[in-house]
Write a protein that holds these residues in place. Structure first.
Motif, PDB file in Angstrom:
ATOM      1  N   GLU A 127       0.991  -1.207   0.034  1.00 22.77           N
ATOM      2  CA  GLU A 127      -0.168  -0.118  -0.045  1.00 22.77           C
ATOM      3  C   GLU A 127       0.902   1.279  -0.075  1.00 22.77           C
ATOM      4  O   GLU A 127       0.749   2.226  -0.670  1.00 22.77           O
ATOM      5  CB  GLU A 127      -0.839   0.041   1.399  1.00 22.77           C
ATOM      6  N   TYR A 128       1.881   1.208   0.809  1.00 17.12           N
ATOM      7  CA  TYR A 128       2.977   2.623   1.144  1.00 17.12           C
ATOM      8  C   TYR A 128       3.628   2.754  -0.246  1.00 17.12           C
ATOM      9  O   TYR A 128       3.758   3.666  -0.873  1.00 17.12           O
ATOM     10  CB  TYR A 128       3.944   2.014   2.070  1.00 17.12           C
ATOM     11  N   VAL A 129       4.152   1.679  -0.841  1.00 20.65           N
ATOM     12  CA  VAL A 129       4.822   1.701  -2.219  1.00 20.65           C
ATOM     13  C   VAL A 129       3.931   2.150  -3.233  1.00 20.65           C
ATOM     14  O   VAL A 129       4.427   3.033  -4.067  1.00 20.65           O
ATOM     15  CB  VAL A 129       5.549   0.361  -2.426  1.00 20.65           C
ATOM     16  N   MET A 130       2.696   1.528  -3.299  1.00 22.56           N
ATOM     17  CA  MET A 130       1.918   1.984  -4.480  1.00 22.56           C
ATOM     18  C   MET A 130       1.837   3.532  -4.243  1.00 22.56           C
ATOM     19  O   MET A 130       1.394   4.429  -5.390  1.00 22.56           O
ATOM     20  CB  MET A 130       0.434   1.238  -4.338  1.00 22.56           C
ATOM     21  N   ASP A 131       1.673   4.008  -2.852  1.00 20.22           N
ATOM     22  CA  ASP A 131       1.202   5.443  -2.957  1.00 20.22           C
ATOM     23  C   ASP A 131       2.584   6.452  -3.035  1.00 20.22           C
ATOM     24  O   ASP A 131       2.447   7.390  -3.706  1.00 20.22           O
ATOM     25  CB  ASP A 131       1.026   5.919  -1.199  1.00 20.22           C
TER      26      ASP A 131
END
Ligand code: TYR
Length: 375
Positions: A127-131
């Motif tokens: 989720e973080y990396v996609m953000d």
């Protein structure tokens, strides 16, 4: 706001250089909730006395009933021009954990009330990396560079990671689920960027509280990379005394004066936290000078009633006693000492090797030998 909420707000805003979007915090206090605030530190060079400023603010935030998170930003440690080389970063984070805990304890913070989070523990999640990708696609290179200008090391042909640094710091506010971020004035551009960037991903903008930063001992800013500008949290009492003695402190000048700044932002607030806001300067002749606020001290300094010669020993004594518990904790912990060696190994020197005539061999046999510097 009722009186209780106002008192909490006053503690949160005390001694700040700036408060961005205070209404966000006011509304939380009006509802009677606890604001969630975080302070992040990149795990690079060794923490110094400048870290007392956020430590003291954190003490106040806890006293105001805030939920406080300390982020040990290990990934940021190497995004910023490899200030923490990747192979050392884990031990740097452990070193910061020990030191930040000790400095907080020294100003009376009970660290059980705090949440410590390691950046890499959530900054690698899908989720973080996609953000990170999403934000990187809506922010210009120019804006990312501008946001990091006072924090990330600037150079020609700088690594790309320096542009990611602000992207990740801004996303931390969302992923740590906080209402507000605390940092020094050097973080200001990043803070303003955060208020503009998060809404682009549909996230809410946060409040920001901005601490003043203390001048270094050799003029300019206190910096981990300038030896004479700072006092290491583990410097011995003798080293502290020596550095203070050597420090630049022009008589009658209070601006950019690192010694006066230590009284203003560290020693007086620390005394206030312990219940008695007072700073005493012994004099060779006459009664000691007793200060309960910085205005009075600055006035005397400008009029040369308080000389640098009289002020310096008082500042040394104040720092030595404030830092004594940190020193004691270090001496008592073999684990911490071991981490220090691993986090900040002595520099490796390139041993000079006689040049052997290159006969065109591609064997690495005549490459310089890397050797551990003898201690
Ligand atoms: N920019 C901060 C510093 O200069 C470190 C930091 C990193 C703060 C990530 C917050 C954050 O989310 O040390």
């Amino acid at each position: 706001m009722d009186a209780a909420a106002q008192a909490r707000f006053d503690l949160i805003s005390d001694n700040l250089a700036e408060f961005l979007n205070p209404e966000i915090i006011e509304n939380i206090l009006i509802r009677g909730d606890n604001p969630k605030i975080y302070w992040g530190t990149a795990t690079t060079g060794r923490p110094h006395t400048g870290y007392f400023v956020p430590a003291l603010k954190i003490a106040q935030l806890l006293a105001a009933g805030c939920d406080v998170t300390v982020l040990l930003a290990d990934i940021h440690g190497f995004l910023d021009n490899l200030k923490a080389p990747i192979e050392l970063v884990e031990n740097r984070a452990k070193y910061y954990d020990k030191t930040i805990t000790a400095i907080l304890k020294s100003v009376g913070v009970s660290t059980e009330k705090l949440r410590f989070v390691l950046g890499s523990s959530y900054q690698k999640s899908p989720e973080y990396v996609m953000d990170v990708y999403r934000l990187a696609s809506v922010i210009s290179e120019h804006d990312a560079k501008k946001a990091g200008a006072e924090v990330v090391k600037q150079s020609d042909n700088a690594p790309l990671s320096g542009l990611l640094y602000p992207v990740l710091q801004v996303l931390d506010e969302e992923h740590l689920k906080v209402d507000c971020q605390l940092g020094g004035v050097d973080q200001r551009k990043l803070f303003v960027a955060a208020t503009e960037w998060l809404p682009k991903l549909g996230y809410q903008k946060r409040a920001h509280i901005v601490n003043p930063m203390i001048a270094g001992l050799s003029g300019g800013k206190m910096s981990s990379s300038v030896q004479d500008s700072k006092i290491d949290l583990l410097d011995s009492p003798e080293a502290i005394t020596k550095k203070i003695k050597k420090a630049e402190a022009a008589p009658r000048v209070v601006e950019e004066n690192g010694i006066v700044a230590l009284v203003e932002y560290v020693l007086l607030p620390a005394a206030a936290l312990k219940g008695k806001k007072e700073f005493v300067v012994e004099r060779r002749e006459g009664e000691p000078l007793v200060y309960t606020d910085i205005k009075q001290l600055k006035e005397d300094y400008v009029n040369d009633i308080l000389t640098p010669q009289a002020l310096k020993p008082a500042v040394s004594a104040g720092l030595i006693s404030l830092m004594a518990p940190i020193q004691e904790a270090y001496q008592a912990s073999a684990e911490w000492q071991d981490i220090t060696e691993k986090a900040y190994p002595p520099p490796v020197v390139q041993k000079k090797v006689k040049k052997v005539k290159d006969k065109g061999s591609r064997f690495p046999g005549n490459l310089p030998v890397r050797e551990q510097a003898s201690k």
